[in-house]
Design a protein around this motif. Structure first.
Motif, PDB file in Angstrom:
ATOM      1  N   ALA A  90       0.743  -1.371  -0.264  1.00  0.00           N
ATOM      2  CA  ALA A  90      -0.166  -0.216  -0.153  1.00  0.00           C
ATOM      3  C   ALA A  90       1.323   0.929  -0.137  1.00  0.00           C
ATOM      4  N   ARG A  91       0.426   1.916  -0.143  1.00  0.00           N
ATOM      5  CA  ARG A  91       1.521   3.732  -0.762  1.00  0.00           C
ATOM      6  C   ARG A  91       0.903   4.653  -0.161  1.00  0.00           C
ATOM      7  N   LEU A  92      -0.822   4.136   0.398  1.00  0.00           N
ATOM      8  CA  LEU A  92      -1.450   5.467   1.023  1.00  0.00           C
ATOM      9  C   LEU A  92      -2.341   4.678   1.519  1.00  0.00           C
ATOM     10  N   LEU A  93      -2.554   5.583   2.899  1.00  0.00           N
ATOM     11  CA  LEU A  93      -2.886   4.732   4.289  1.00  0.00           C
ATOM     12  C   LEU A  93      -3.812   5.720   4.871  1.00  0.00           C
ATOM     13  N   PRO A 134      -4.820   0.165   5.381  1.00  0.00           N
ATOM     14  CA  PRO A 134      -4.728   0.981   2.762  1.00  0.00           C
ATOM     15  C   PRO A 134      -6.238   1.350   2.667  1.00  0.00           C
ATOM     16  N   LYS A 177       6.377   9.746   4.061  1.00  0.00           N
ATOM     17  CA  LYS A 177       7.742   8.364   4.585  1.00  0.00           C
ATOM     18  C   LYS A 177       7.828   8.300   3.082  1.00  0.00           C
ATOM     19  N   GLN A 202       5.552   5.998   0.566  1.00  0.00           N
ATOM     20  CA  GLN A 202       4.126   5.928   1.142  1.00  0.00           C
ATOM     21  C   GLN A 202       3.510   7.478   1.408  1.00  0.00           C
ATOM     22  N   VAL A 257       0.500   8.936   5.084  1.00  0.00           N
ATOM     23  CA  VAL A 257       0.078   8.296   5.738  1.00  0.00           C
ATOM     24  C   VAL A 257      -1.487  10.000   5.845  1.00  0.00           C
ATOM     25  N   ASP A 307      -3.130   4.954  -5.220  1.00  0.00           N
ATOM     26  CA  ASP A 307      -2.196   4.637  -5.739  1.00  0.00           C
ATOM     27  C   ASP A 307      -1.585   6.118  -5.520  1.00  0.00           C
ATOM     28  N   LEU A 323       8.466   2.536  -4.495  1.00  0.00           N
ATOM     29  CA  LEU A 323       8.093   1.669  -3.885  1.00  0.00           C
ATOM     30  C   LEU A 323       9.628   1.986  -2.979  1.00  0.00           C
TER      31      LEU A 323
END
Length: 272
Positions: free
Chosen positions: A4-7, A16, A39, A42, A44, A88, A127
């Motif tokens: 997962a790239r977006l949380l 996710p 991050k 990622q 958040v 994404d 990633l």
């Protein structure tokens, strides 16, 4: 499902988001800052402060966003949306020269996503890639510009929920991104940057530099919340890109590879 790239932070835990979930809808679709943890590879998000949050950024979407329309339609065909993908993460670079002009590029007509659209350089965050590094990589891949370390500063500007196709009447969305906009301020002038530009003709068909008045007018009218400003009569000329613009040292046609990776470089966020 890929990492997962977006949380979204819920009950103290980052979770996710599935492809079909509207990020703005989950956060209340309200104007105002969203708390963000930036991050490596990622992002958040939360509607309240949390440990590790490093920025408070506006999160917006267009009024015709297909995910907003799906939220408002009971029994909408959401089951036909991808189930093995999340939302994404993309990044866009607003490159500003020392004399306060901003670079825009026009996507080629042959790209599968948002062809012929004027946008800032940008694309998919890989990633484990730092968000700034992803933006600078995309800037280089599309324009040939590499910014020397220590000769630029940067600040995150905001977030845009992006879908393609951009309207539900065009079909169900096949791409769903949150795009992080970064303002990158170079210590070099437009003339100095222009001398080093080598656009990738597989992705870019033209480029132009916008002065402060034109850039402000575009930004003010983009989301329809402000009274559009009158554009100056003498708009800056665009520079067409030829297949020989890159030269022999360019990377080999990264455009098609991007499409294979389900990349949504910027569509259909703020563009022209």
């Amino acid at each position: 499902m890929a990492a997962a790239r977006l949380l979204l932070l819920r009950s103290g835990r980052p979770e996710p988001l599935s492809f079909s979930q509207s990020v703005c809808g989950l956060l209340g679709a309200r104007p105002g800052p969203t708390h963000c943890g930036l991050k490596r590879g990622q992002l958040v998000l939360s509607d309240r402060p949390f440990p590790g949050a490093s920025a408070r950024l506006p999160l917006q979407r267009p009024p015709f966003c297909p995910f907003a329309a799906l939220d408002q339609q009971p029994g909408a065909p959401g089951a036909e949306l991808p189930t093995n993908r999340g939302v994404d993460l993309g990044v866009a670079v607003i490159l500003q020269s020392s004399d306060q002009t901003v670079l825009l590029t026009r996507r080629t007509r042959t790209l599968n996503v948002s062809p012929n659209l004027w946008v800032p350089p940008g694309g998919h965050v890989e990633l484990d890639e730092e968000l700034l590094d992803g933006g600078l990589r995309e800037l280089w891949e599309e324009s040939g510009l590499q910014l020397p370390q220590g000769q630029f500063s940067w600040v995150p500007l905001g977030l845009w929920e992006s879908a393609y196709p951009p309207r539900l009447s065009w079909g169900l969305p096949r791409y769903h991104h949150i795009v992080l906009y970064l303002l990158v301020i170079s210590q070099e002038s437009q003339q100095q940057l222009q001398a080093r530009i080598q656009p990738n003709p597989g992705e870019v068909s033209a480029f132009m530099w916008l002065g402060p008045d034109v850039a402000a007018a575009v930004a003010a009218s983009e989301d329809g919340t402000e009274t559009p400003r009158h554009l100056p009569q003498d708009l800056p000329p665009s520079v067409p890109v030829t297949p020989l613009s890159r030269g022999s040292g360019a990377p080999s046609d990264p455009g098609p590879a991007k499409e294979e990776q389900n990349v949504d470089p910027l569509p259909p966020g703020p563009g022209i």
